[in-house]
Design an enzyme around this catalytic site. Structure first.
Site, short mmCIF file in Angstrom:
data_model
loop_
_atom_site.label_atom_id
_atom_site.label_comp_id
_atom_site.label_asym_id
_atom_site.label_seq_id
_atom_site.Cartn_x
_atom_site.Cartn_y
_atom_site.Cartn_z
NE ARG A 1 38.97 57.50 50.05
CZ ARG A 1 39.84 58.50 50.04
NH1 ARG A 1 39.93 59.27 49.00
NH2 ARG A 1 40.63 58.72 51.07
CB THR A 2 33.97 55.40 54.52
OG1 THR A 2 35.03 54.65 53.93
CG2 THR A 2 32.90 54.46 55.03
CE LYS B 1 30.34 66.47 77.81
NZ LYS B 1 28.89 66.78 77.76
NE ARG C 1 36.20 54.27 58.79
CZ ARG C 1 36.82 54.50 57.63
NH1 ARG C 1 37.75 55.42 57.56
NH2 ARG C 1 36.52 53.79 56.57
CG HIS D 1 35.86 49.13 55.28
ND1 HIS D 1 34.57 49.62 55.16
CD2 HIS D 1 36.69 50.16 54.97
CE1 HIS D 1 34.64 50.89 54.79
NE2 HIS D 1 35.90 51.25 54.67
C1 NCD Z 1 40.32 52.31 53.96
C2 NCD Z 1 39.95 52.19 55.41
O1 NCD Z 1 39.65 53.17 56.07
O2 NCD Z 1 39.97 51.05 55.86
N1 NCD Z 1 39.83 53.42 53.31
C3 NCD Z 1 38.52 53.47 52.94
O3 NCD Z 1 37.63 53.15 53.68
N2 NCD Z 1 38.27 53.87 51.69
C4 NCD Z 1 41.73 52.00 53.69
C5 NCD Z 1 42.78 52.79 54.40
O4 NCD Z 1 42.54 53.60 55.27
O5 NCD Z 1 43.94 52.57 54.05
#
Ligand code: NCD
Length: 319
Positions: A67-68, A97, A118, A146
């Site tokens: 999703r993100t 590397k 991320r 987040h």
């Molecule tokens: C979450 C995350 O990655 O922190 N998901 C997201 O970003 N929609 C929650 C999760 O991974 O449980």
């Protein structure tokens, strides 16, 4: 955004570069601006299709995501921008590397106008922002923060319930490792009359660092029994027990399955309430609940696109 994180070391006289790393950077006035823009962007408007023409967004994902990453990409494409990315960056970028995150970010900043990162380590986004010449967005740093998920969660509550104040919000599950609830609780504390019911087993309780930030700003109550608390909630925000953050498989197995939202639980939840989840879900929400009109988690995922459009425009100075 807070100046501890916005100052670029790039050089004298250069404009400050805005980075979004932590929910605590988001002032109420900016939150309201972003919510308003996101709500406008939900209305079909062709003029937005070129708002970020000529801009490039790079996604650097050292941890899995559906999703993100894809909602950021969708947001950029819908605004007429372009995207490029390393989605399995730990293995498929020069990190494999031995290149440092800082070096990667310095280089990618030369190819893109904005970076979405991320990473599995708490604090990685802040480290990266310190050396980034372009705006950098934290799309999750380990069990840290987040902030963009928290913004889209607010948008969803606003759209579903019509307000962000005077709500009783149950945050459920792995509050210790769940970066979404860590960020969301801080954003919810800006709106008057809210109460946060923190529902977790003692081992997975919300971190002291977040509790300190909430103190004096929002009522909080720690609980461990979901079904006893459900009857008075306006929002039930369920989370996944974060297997990848446990050092022992045994502890994870013992704690998973403690809270399940199923049809019996839904009978306790008020008619007007909603169920949210950042997704992915495992077995903590029974699929039988999906057709209940109060199950708002798939609508929530879709809202991510509008909030990220608003944010990209804002960070790139185009809206
Ligand atoms: C979450 C995350 O990655 O922190 N998901 C997201 O970003 N929609 C929650 C999760 O991974 O449980």
């Amino acid at each position: 955004l807070s100046d501890t994180l916005t100052t670029s070391p790039a050089g004298l006289g250069e404009a400050v570069i805005p980075h979004l790393i932590d929910a605590s950077q988001l002032e109420p006035s900016l939150i309201l601006t972003l919510l308003r823009r996101a709500e406008e962007l939900r209305q079909p408007d062709q003029s937005q299709a070129v708002a970020l023409r000529g801009k490039i967004m790079a996604t650097l994902f050292y941890e899995p995501s559906t999703r993100t990453r894809l909602s950021f990409e969708s947001a950029m494409l819908r605004l007429g921008g372009q995207v490029m990315g390393a989605q399995d960056a730990a293995r498929a970028s020069s990190a494999a590397k031995g290149e440092s995150l800082e070096d990667t970010v310095r280089v990618v900043g030369g190819y893109a106008d904005i970076i979405v990162l991320r990473h599995p380590e708490i604090g990685a986004a802040e480290r990266a922002a310190r050396v980034s010449d372009v705006p950098l967005i934290n799309a999750g740093d380990g069990a840290g923060q987040h902030p963009t998920q928290a913004l889209l969660d607010l948008l969803t509550i606003k759209l579903e319930l019509g307000r962000l104040d005077n709500l009783r919000i149950g945050l459920v599950g792995d509050l210790k490792h769940g970066r979404t609830v860590r960020s969301l609780s801080v954003l919810l504390s800006h709106f008057p009359g809210n109460e946060l019911v923190l529902i977790a087993p003692p081992e997975l309780a919300m971190g002291e660092d977040v509790l300190r930030q909430l103190q004096g700003r929002v009522r909080t109550r720690q609980e461990s029994d979901l079904s006893a608390s459900a009857g008075s909630l306006d929002v039930l925000y369920q989370t996944r027990i974060q297997a990848e953050r446990f050092s022992s498989r045994e502890d994870y197995e013992r704690l998973r399955g403690v809270y399940v939202v199923d049809e019996a639980l839904m009978r306790r939840l008020p008619e007007h309430a909603i169920v949210l989840h950042p997704l992915p879900r495992l077995d903590e929400i029974d699929p039988g609940v999906d057709t209940d009109p109060r199950a708002a988690y798939f609508r929530q995922a879709k809202n991510g696109v509008y909030m990220r459009m608003a944010l990209l425009q804002w960070l790139l100075g185009a809206g």
